[in-house]
Design a protein around this motif. Structure first.
Motif, PDB file in Angstrom:
ATOM      1  N   ILE A 184       0.854  -1.187   0.000  1.00 45.74           N
ATOM      2  CA  ILE A 184       0.000   0.000   0.000  1.00 45.74           C
ATOM      3  C   ILE A 184       0.889   1.235   0.000  1.00 45.74           C
ATOM      4  N   GLU A 185       0.628   2.172  -0.903  1.00 46.92           N
ATOM      5  CA  GLU A 185       1.439   3.378  -1.049  1.00 46.92           C
ATOM      6  C   GLU A 185       0.536   4.608  -1.158  1.00 46.92           C
ATOM      7  N   THR A 186       0.702   5.559  -0.198  1.00 46.37           N
ATOM      8  CA  THR A 186      -0.118   6.774  -0.184  1.00 46.37           C
ATOM      9  C   THR A 186       0.707   7.982   0.258  1.00 46.37           C
ATOM     10  N   SER A 187       1.973   8.027  -0.119  1.00 50.24           N
ATOM     11  CA  SER A 187       2.855   9.057   0.431  1.00 50.24           C
ATOM     12  C   SER A 187       2.696  10.427  -0.216  1.00 50.24           C
ATOM     13  N   CYS A 188       2.071  10.484  -1.395  1.00 50.38           N
ATOM     14  CA  CYS A 188       1.936  11.780  -2.060  1.00 50.38           C
ATOM     15  C   CYS A 188       0.574  11.875  -2.742  1.00 50.38           C
ATOM     16  N   ASP A 189       0.553  11.862  -4.052  1.00 44.10           N
ATOM     17  CA  ASP A 189      -0.710  12.110  -4.759  1.00 44.10           C
ATOM     18  C   ASP A 189      -1.187  10.927  -5.582  1.00 44.10           C
ATOM     19  N   GLU A 190      -0.731   9.734  -5.234  1.00 43.77           N
ATOM     20  CA  GLU A 190      -1.269   8.530  -5.851  1.00 43.77           C
ATOM     21  C   GLU A 190      -1.671   7.545  -4.770  1.00 43.77           C
ATOM     22  N   THR A 191      -2.869   7.014  -4.906  1.00 41.74           N
ATOM     23  CA  THR A 191      -3.305   5.940  -4.027  1.00 41.74           C
ATOM     24  C   THR A 191      -3.016   4.642  -4.764  1.00 41.74           C
ATOM     25  N   ALA A 192      -2.145   3.810  -4.209  1.00 46.30           N
ATOM     26  CA  ALA A 192      -1.699   2.631  -4.946  1.00 46.30           C
ATOM     27  C   ALA A 192      -1.738   1.391  -4.067  1.00 46.30           C
ATOM     28  N   ALA A 193      -2.055   0.265  -4.699  1.00 48.94           N
ATOM     29  CA  ALA A 193      -2.026  -1.038  -4.034  1.00 48.94           C
ATOM     30  C   ALA A 193      -1.516  -2.058  -5.042  1.00 48.94           C
ATOM     31  N   ALA A 194      -0.793  -3.043  -4.549  1.00 47.98           N
ATOM     32  CA  ALA A 194      -0.224  -4.060  -5.431  1.00 47.98           C
ATOM     33  C   ALA A 194      -0.024  -5.346  -4.658  1.00 47.98           C
TER      34      ALA A 194
ATOM     35  N   SER B 205      -0.239  -7.935  -9.359  1.00 49.67           N
ATOM     36  CA  SER B 205      -1.148  -6.832  -9.699  1.00 49.67           C
ATOM     37  C   SER B 205      -0.519  -5.526  -9.244  1.00 49.67           C
ATOM     38  N   SER B 206      -0.885  -4.450  -9.915  1.00 46.30           N
ATOM     39  CA  SER B 206      -0.429  -3.120  -9.513  1.00 46.30           C
ATOM     40  C   SER B 206      -1.475  -2.115  -9.960  1.00 46.30           C
ATOM     41  N   VAL B 207      -2.110  -1.470  -8.991  1.00 39.37           N
ATOM     42  CA  VAL B 207      -3.181  -0.523  -9.274  1.00 39.37           C
ATOM     43  C   VAL B 207      -2.780   0.837  -8.726  1.00 39.37           C
ATOM     44  N   VAL B 208      -2.898   1.859  -9.554  1.00 39.77           N
ATOM     45  CA  VAL B 208      -2.571   3.224  -9.135  1.00 39.77           C
ATOM     46  C   VAL B 208      -3.738   4.140  -9.473  1.00 39.77           C
ATOM     47  N   HIS B 209      -4.276   4.769  -8.449  1.00 41.29           N
ATOM     48  CA  HIS B 209      -5.311   5.786  -8.662  1.00 41.29           C
ATOM     49  C   HIS B 209      -4.630   7.143  -8.615  1.00 41.29           C
ATOM     50  N   SER B 210      -4.535   7.807  -9.768  1.00 38.45           N
ATOM     51  CA  SER B 210      -3.839   9.090  -9.847  1.00 38.45           C
ATOM     52  C   SER B 210      -4.766  10.239  -9.454  1.00 38.45           C
ATOM     53  N   GLN B 211      -4.190  11.227  -8.786  1.00 37.89           N
ATOM     54  CA  GLN B 211      -4.921  12.430  -8.401  1.00 37.89           C
ATOM     55  C   GLN B 211      -4.543  13.633  -9.272  1.00 37.89           C
TER      56      GLN B 211
ATOM     57  N   ALA C 240      -9.805   1.899  -0.067  1.00 35.18           N
ATOM     58  CA  ALA C 240     -10.458   0.585   0.005  1.00 35.18           C
ATOM     59  C   ALA C 240     -10.726  -0.013  -1.376  1.00 35.18           C
ATOM     60  N   PRO C 241     -11.356   0.719  -2.304  1.00 35.38           N
ATOM     61  CA  PRO C 241     -11.574   0.123  -3.628  1.00 35.38           C
ATOM     62  C   PRO C 241     -10.280  -0.164  -4.384  1.00 35.38           C
ATOM     63  N   THR C 242      -9.244   0.630  -4.137  1.00 36.71           N
ATOM     64  CA  THR C 242      -7.962   0.381  -4.804  1.00 36.71           C
ATOM     65  C   THR C 242      -7.356  -0.936  -4.324  1.00 36.71           C
ATOM     66  N   VAL C 243      -7.405  -1.170  -3.019  1.00 35.56           N
ATOM     67  CA  VAL C 243      -6.886  -2.428  -2.470  1.00 35.56           C
ATOM     68  C   VAL C 243      -7.706  -3.614  -2.967  1.00 35.56           C
ATOM     69  N   GLU C 244      -9.023  -3.483  -2.957  1.00 39.06           N
ATOM     70  CA  GLU C 244      -9.874  -4.580  -3.411  1.00 39.06           C
ATOM     71  C   GLU C 244      -9.613  -4.918  -4.877  1.00 39.06           C
ATOM     72  N   ARG C 245      -9.385  -3.895  -5.683  1.00 39.14           N
ATOM     73  CA  ARG C 245      -9.095  -4.159  -7.097  1.00 39.14           C
ATOM     74  C   ARG C 245      -7.755  -4.861  -7.257  1.00 39.14           C
TER      75      ARG C 245
ATOM     76  N   ARG D 101      -7.652  13.626   1.496  1.00 38.65           N
ATOM     77  CA  ARG D 101      -9.074  13.320   1.350  1.00 38.65           C
ATOM     78  C   ARG D 101      -9.289  12.286   0.249  1.00 38.65           C
ATOM     79  N   SER D 102      -8.563  12.429  -0.842  1.00 37.96           N
ATOM     80  CA  SER D 102      -8.693  11.476  -1.946  1.00 37.96           C
ATOM     81  C   SER D 102      -8.225  10.081  -1.531  1.00 37.96           C
ATOM     82  N   HIS D 103      -7.147  10.008  -0.741  1.00 38.92           N
ATOM     83  CA  HIS D 103      -6.677   8.707  -0.257  1.00 38.92           C
ATOM     84  C   HIS D 103      -7.757   8.011   0.570  1.00 38.92           C
ATOM     85  N   VAL D 104      -8.408   8.780   1.454  1.00 40.84           N
ATOM     86  CA  VAL D 104      -9.467   8.215   2.291  1.00 40.84           C
ATOM     87  C   VAL D 104     -10.580   7.632   1.427  1.00 40.84           C
TER      88      VAL D 104
END
Length: 375
Positions: A24-34, A48-54, A78-83, A71-74
């Protein structure tokens, strides 16, 4: 499935020598899970590697707004990890451990990802590994590729610029670092001055393709010094002044090309010094370049050529793993878990966390770029 049963499944996988780690990576402006599988032979596979860009959220402001990022990370964690779990095809019952970035970074975002990781680890009875974001970058070249320890690392991105000797996770010696701005920050700020928007680094690279790098003369930093430190503040200031003289699109393209060439030159010069120093201690010669700036093709080519001149093999992560991602966090976590390490559940989010803490204490001005949070 109960947390106790999940723990048995994870323990069984670990006993067989195979680790499957959620990162899980949320240190800046991307919510990511892999999800990364680390085999008993030490080879890893990104499942798998999923990145939700802000990017769209921050573009109107020309840079990352910490409150918007958190706020975007919050909203998306959850959906990023599930994906990521769905894409990996393993589900929670197939996970051996949870690795989450604990710093450095924008602390609001770090807290979101680390808290989610803690909750998942507690609920499923899984070990937690709190990962240094920079360590993730350091091991990113090992994602499914041959990058055996030890190696020389140029870690270069928006908030950090360092040369490091890497002997393993947690075994790092800093050889040089920026004394002011990071290279990626210089790219972004100059791109903004040129009106290129956000994110600036890739936009400046595209503009530079049509420019003449020899047209504008830019200062060379730290001339006369023989160390491996960097400085980009003077370059940035000079470029700001030249932006005011640009009247045409060609002027702007020429300045972009000059800036890119100047940054590439400084990175190459200092890395060549580091290679000469490193070669005195190691027969195994591997240069790894990681971080967002490693995606710049001009810089990548210059560094690869320099490695060849010094008898080093060159490698860099695939472009998708140069910028912030969770696969590198899972990789670092898996390597630590393989050594029997795990973090306390009360691990804290750290806005600043140098890889070589002894070097940072000895030279605090070198520990962070002006951006600070992710150096």
């Amino acid at each position: 499935m109960s947390s106790h049963a999940d723990y048995r499944t994870a323990a069984s996988a670990a006993t067989k020598g195979e680790l499957i780690v959620l990162g899980i990576e949320t240190s800046c402006d991307e919510t990511a899970a892999a999800v990364v599988r680390l085999g008993r032979d030490g080879r890893s596979e990104v499942l798998s590697s999923v990145v939700h860009s802000q990017t769209e959220d921050h573009a109107p402001f020309g840079g990352v707004v910490p409150e918007i990022a958190a706020r975007s990370h919050v909203e998306t964690i959850a959906p990023t990890v599930e994906r990521a779990l769905a894409d990996a095809g393993v589900g929670w019952d197939g996970i051996t451990g949870v690795a989450a970035t604990a710093g450095p970074g924008l602390v609001g975002g770090v807290m979101v990802g680390l808290s989610f990781g803690k909750a998942a680890a507690l609920a499923r009875g899984l070990p937690l590994i709190a990962v240094n974001h920079l360590e993730g970058h350091a091991v990113s070249a090992r994602l499914g590729a041959e990058a055996p320890y030890p190696f020389l690392l140029l870690l270069v991105s928006g908030g950090h610029c360092q040369l490091l000797e890497v002997r393993g996770v947690g075994e790092v010696t800093r050889l040089g670092a920026t004394i002011d701005d990071a290279a990626g920050e210089a790219f972004d700020k100059i791109a903004k001055a040129l009106g290129l928007g956000y994110p600036g680094g890739p936009a400046l690279e595209r503009l530079a393709e049509g420019g003449d790098p020899a047209r504008f003369e830019l200062p060379r930093a730290l001339l006369g010094r023989k160390d491996m430190d960097f400085s980009f503040s003077g370059l940035k200031t000079a470029a700001f002044r030249l932006v005011e003289t640009c009247e045409t699109d060609q002027d702007r393209a020429d300045l972009a090309a000059a800036v890119q060439a100047a940054i590439a030159r400084q990175l190459t010069e200092r890395t060549e010094r580091a290679m000469a120093d490193y070669a005195q201690r190691h027969d195994h010669r591997l240069l790894v370049v990681a971080g967002g700036v490693a995606a710049n093709r001009t810089i990548r080519a210059r560094l690869e050529a320099a490695a060849g001149r010094h008898g080093f093999r060159f490698t860099a992560p695939p472009l998708a793993f140069c910028t912030d991602n969770a696969a590198m966090i899972a990789q670092a976590g898996a390597e630590r878990l393989a050594r029997g390490e795990r973090s306390d559940i009360d691990a804290v989010a750290r806005p600043r966390w140098p890889l070589d803490e002894a070097a940072a204490l000895a030279a605090p001005s070198h520990a962070y770029g002006r951006k600070g949070a992710k150096a």
